[in-house]
Design a protein around this motif. Structure first.
Motif, PDB file in Angstrom:
ATOM      1  N   ARG A   1       0.832  -1.213   0.000  1.00 27.61           N
ATOM      2  CA  ARG A   1       0.000   0.000   0.000  1.00 27.61           C
ATOM      3  C   ARG A   1       0.864   1.259   0.000  1.00 27.61           C
ATOM      4  O   ARG A   1       0.532   2.255  -0.636  1.00 27.61           O
TER       5      ARG A   1
ATOM      6  N   GLU B   1       2.211   1.731  -3.435  1.00 27.60           N
ATOM      7  CA  GLU B   1       1.179   2.310  -4.300  1.00 27.60           C
ATOM      8  C   GLU B   1       1.190   3.840  -4.201  1.00 27.60           C
ATOM      9  O   GLU B   1       1.090   4.537  -5.212  1.00 27.60           O
TER      10      GLU B   1
ATOM     11  N   GLN C   1       2.067   6.552  -7.073  1.00 23.21           N
ATOM     12  CA  GLN C   1       1.072   7.587  -7.385  1.00 23.21           C
ATOM     13  C   GLN C   1       1.710   8.972  -7.373  1.00 23.21           C
ATOM     14  O   GLN C   1       1.421   9.809  -8.234  1.00 23.21           O
TER      15      GLN C   1
ATOM     16  N   LEU D   1       6.371  -2.538  -7.371  1.00 27.43           N
ATOM     17  CA  LEU D   1       4.941  -2.654  -7.084  1.00 27.43           C
ATOM     18  C   LEU D   1       4.318  -3.720  -7.974  1.00 27.43           C
ATOM     19  O   LEU D   1       3.502  -4.539  -7.518  1.00 27.43           O
TER      20      LEU D   1
ATOM     21  N   TYR E   1       2.301  -7.043  -6.821  1.00 25.20           N
ATOM     22  CA  TYR E   1       0.956  -7.398  -7.303  1.00 25.20           C
ATOM     23  C   TYR E   1       0.953  -8.833  -7.814  1.00 25.20           C
ATOM     24  O   TYR E   1       0.019  -9.613  -7.554  1.00 25.20           O
TER      25      TYR E   1
ATOM     26  N   LYS F   1      -3.591  -5.972 -12.160  1.00 28.58           N
ATOM     27  CA  LYS F   1      -2.949  -4.751 -11.674  1.00 28.58           C
ATOM     28  C   LYS F   1      -1.471  -4.745 -12.036  1.00 28.58           C
ATOM     29  O   LYS F   1      -0.909  -3.704 -12.395  1.00 28.58           O
TER      30      LYS F   1
END
Length: 837
Positions: free
Chosen positions: A737, A740, A744, A756, A760, A768
């Motif tokens: 998280r 992520e 971002q 990341l 996933y 994803k």
């Protein structure tokens, strides 16, 4: 054992005690927080720093300037004529002599040894007095031991380089030799030894005048009340007066102060004249009293100008004595009831000691010596007290009374208390062993009394960073204006000229200090006028100047009961932005530095300090009430209050000030993750991203469960490295998280995006993962890791042809990849799978 061998043995024991005492004093200073083996800075303070500076100048061969303008800018001080510098000359020249035989430690280390061992020489007159008066060598050794274990004998010597420690040995020698010269076993050399000792003391410490007054008072009273002792008193007194007269005419210092016409010396002349004329003309007591009183008065009137000069030199001490007697040793709350000199002197060690302080300083010694003195008074009434004993009893009583009035006189009382304590060997002559056992028991008790083994060093805090700032940010000839107790540290450890010094025996500097304080309570324009007159380049302001509300505060000394809102002092503390001629260039929680005149070319960064924030003290504006100042000042030392203050500053969007508070709190509680996080958020909001980054990661390391939304930053590196930390700790879900959030915020951080995507994939979120890798290739179509990961995904989905294409593309872009062999195996596997199909 022969008498000669016995004397040598006792001398050896005394020397061993002396060395032990001097060594202990040295070790106590070395163990203090102010001593550094490699750095002299701030080891000595106030007057001690001034004396250390002059001694070091002599030791280095520079010599002391005739007029020193760096210690009292701009007019300078005539050092030899206005200041006592015997300590400096002796210590400086001794260092040079030792250097000739290759004994040359750093001068600040040498200064510790010098003052420790020189001050310990007091044990020799103590041993002389006790052994002569109370029964030989055993009494002397017990007196020395009792003296050595009492705090007043060593406490003021720690980190000291004082005239007091240098001069006390001479004063004690003078008093003891004078006292012994009055007794039946007097020797001809004793008055001369006393005169020599007092002469050295007179050119070494201005307090000598008051010790002489105590001695001459005894001589006068004894002369008038004991006819049979008049000749003996004068035989012991005139050599002292003669040698003091010679010293007074030979010394530049004493000549400048007209010492030979001082009130003390005039009384001595009067007593000698009364005796000589009385004996020659067979005068009665009344006529002798007339001469004793009349001659000093006549000389005083005839030499009023010179006597006035001497009085001005010591008026501050005379004034405080007068007002102490007037107000019954209780300092009045109204400062206007005393003059400036008395208000300034009636502070610190010139206060009366509390009962707790009396006990902590003297403990059992006071009880033992008081009991011995009481029995001596009984013997005096019975007529069984020798003249020497009467004088020592008088000294004990005089300095006990003086100590009650002035805490500083504890150094005199402890000497005579230790001397008088061993009189028990005479009082209990038939049970001498009992007296010895009792005294030894008390001495052992004092050695093991842990509550007494403390070090109390009174000095202004926070000097180290101030001195360092002045060194690094001012020029060698920049003149510093500040309070007299701070100036010596700046002068000595930065070599910057200062405007006032703490040598208050110079009435010129007392007047200058008075003008300085009055200027602070006037307008900025008036204070700026003083700064211009004194050619100041910087003004150093102490936080206590505005916040101290006690009877030792600057406002009390200035004769003020409040701080006017329009005063320079109020603006220096609470409203520096409103100043026109002083510009804030540095501050910490203890000091502010203002540039005088034109503003600095570059505005410096000023760290927030709540102690200067008017809003912390009051919301009404203007100078806060005294009770409010006292309450807030106490609360600011409470970490809980400081946390609430930091929160309030943050909510008020004063992020830089809040960051300063949080960082200060973190330094005190480095294991508190919430404080680190709050500090990081405040630093981030005040554009101090690098500092914020460190606190963010520290907070997460200390508490991995901290909610991600509490990290009020848009800095992707924080979340990327935080994710790495969480993943390393096995917290994969939270780490993913955080990653992520990092991707971002920093979509072009392809390494983070690649990690990341892998996460996933491991979590089974293939869609994803592929989305992440496809987006990576859209941003950069030659990024090798993305081709490899997509190829592996396609292989797992059975799309071997496309998988081979992506993995071969990877090897083409990264021909030297460390995993090349493994990728080739994966390609071979997919080709075999295609063949089998």
């Amino acid at each position: 054992m022969t008498d000669k061998a016995s004397k040598w043995l006792h001398l050896i024991v005394l020397i061993v005690l002396y060395v032990a005492i001097g060594t202990t004093k040295s070790l106590l200073t070395f163990a203090s927080p102010y001593y550094d083996t490699y750095d002299e800075t701030n080891l000595h303070f106030t007057e001690n720093a001034v004396q250390y500076r002059y001694a070091k100048m002599i030791a280095k061969g520079e010599g002391i300037p005739e007029t020193d303008t760096r210690i009292q800018h701009p007019e300078g001080v005539r050092v030899a004529e206005e200041l006592t510098i015997t300590l400096e000359r002796v210590s400086g020249w001794l260092y040079r002599i030792l250097a000739q035989i290759s004994i040359d430690p750093p001068f600040h280390t040498y200064s510790v040894y010098f003052i420790a061992f020189f001050s310990s020489l007091a044990v020799f007159p103590l041993y002389l007095g006790a052994s002569r008066l109370w029964g030989g060598w055993l009494s002397g050794h017990l007196a020395v031991a009792f003296y050595a274990v009492m705090p007043p004998a060593w406490l003021r010597t720690i980190t000291s380089f004082s005239r007091e420690d240098f001069t006390l040995t001479f004063l004690f020698t003078g008093l003891v030799c004078f006292g012994l010269s009055l007794g039946e076993r007097r020797e001809r050399w004793m008055p001369w030894a006393a005169g020599f000792a007092f002469s050295i003391a007179a050119i070494s410490w201005h307090i000598t005048n008051f010790v002489l007054a105590i001695l001459f008072l005894y001589a006068v009273v004894t002369y008038l009340t004991a006819k049979e002792e008049r000749n003996r008193i004068l035989e012991s007194l005139w050599p002292i007066v003669a040698m003091l007269f010679l010293a007074g005419t030979a010394s530049d210092l004493l000549t400048n102060k007209w010492f030979v016409t001082s009130t003390t010396m005039l009384i001595a002349y009067g007593l000698i004249a009364a005796h000589l004329l009385g004996e020659h003309f067979k005068l009665g007591l009344v006529q002798r009293v007339g001469i004793l009183i009349g001659l000093p008065i006549a000389l005083h009137l005839a030499l009023s100008a010179t006597v006035g000069e001497n009085y001005r030199a010591y008026s501050h001490a005379f004034d405080v004595i007068y007002y102490k007697l007037r107000f019954g040793l209780i300092k009045p709350t109204d400062p206007t009831l005393m003059n400036y000199d008395a208000r300034g002197m009636w502070s610190s060690s010139f206060r009366s000691p509390s009962l707790d302080n009396v006990w902590s300083m003297f403990s059992t010694l006071l009880l033992v010596s008081l009991a011995a003195a009481a029995l001596a008074v009984r013997d005096l009434r019975r007529g069984g007290l020798d003249a020497s004993e009467r004088f020592i009893l008088y000294c004990f009583a005089a300095f006990l009374a003086g100590y009650i009035a002035f805490d500083r006189l504890q150094v005199f009382l402890v000497f005579f208390a230790a001397l008088f304590a061993t009189r028990w060997l005479v009082t209990l002559a038939k049970r001498r062993h009992l007296a010895v056992f009792g005294l030894c028991a008390f001495i052992v008790y004092e050695i093991h009394n842990d509550t007494r083994l403390f070090i109390t060093i009174h000095r202004s805090p926070g000097l180290d960073p101030l001195v360092e700032w002045v060194r690094e940010n001012t020029g060698e000839n920049d003149v510093i204006l500040t309070a007299f107790h701070i100036a010596p540290s700046i002068l000595t450890y930065t070599n910057r000229p200062v405007i006032q010094h703490p040598k208050f025996e110079s009435h010129v500097i007392r007047k200058k200090s008075e003008r300085f304080l009055n200027g602070l309570f006037s307008t900025e324009k008036d204070f700026f006028g003083l700064a211009q007159e004194w050619e100041a380049d910087y003004y150093v302001y102490g936080a206590s100047m505005g916040l101290d509300t006690s009877t030792e505060s600057p406002r009390y000394v200035a004769g003020r009961t409040s701080v006017p809102d329009e005063s320079a002092l109020f603006h220096f503390h609470f409203a520096p932005d409103e100043l026109q001629h002083f510009h804030l260039v540095y501050q910490d929680s203890y000091y502010r530095v203002f540039k005088v005149g034109d503003p600095p070319k570059k505005r410096p960064r000023i760290n927030y300090q709540p102690v200067y924030d008017l809003g912390v003290f009051t919301m009404s504006g203007g100078m806060p009430p005294d009770d409010q100042i006292s309450r807030v000042s106490r609360e600011l030392s409470d970490p809980k209050v400081r946390v609430r203050l930091a929160v309030a500053l943050y909510e008020d969007e004063r992020y830089s000030d809040a960051a300063t508070e949080y960082v200060r709190l973190v330094e005190k509680r480095p294991q508190d993750p919430d404080l680190h996080l709050s500090a990081a958020n405040a630093l981030e909001k005040s554009s101090q991203g690098e500092a914020a980054y460190k606190h963010y990661l520290t907070a997460l390391r200390l508490n991995p469960d901290l909610a991600r939304h509490r990290f009020e930053t848009q800095r992707g590196a924080v979340f990327r490295d935080g994710a790495r930390m969480l993943l390393g700790a096995g917290r994969n879900e939270r780490g993913m998280r955080w990653l992520e959030k990092a991707v971002q915020l920093q979509p072009h951080d392809l390494e983070a995006a690649n990690n990341l995507g892998i996460l996933y994939g491991k979590a089974g979120e293939n869609a994803k993962a592929k989305e992440v890798f496809d987006r990576m290739l859209e941003m950069r179509d030659d990024y090798p890791p993305a081709y490899l990961q997509i190829g592996l995904f396609l292989q797992r989905e059975g799309k071997h042809a496309k998988a081979i294409e992506r993995m071969e593309r990877y090897l083409l872009l990264a021909p030297n990849a460390p995993n090349r062999r493994a990728v080739q195996e994966a390609i071979r596997f997919s080709r075999e799978s295609l063949s089998s199909d």
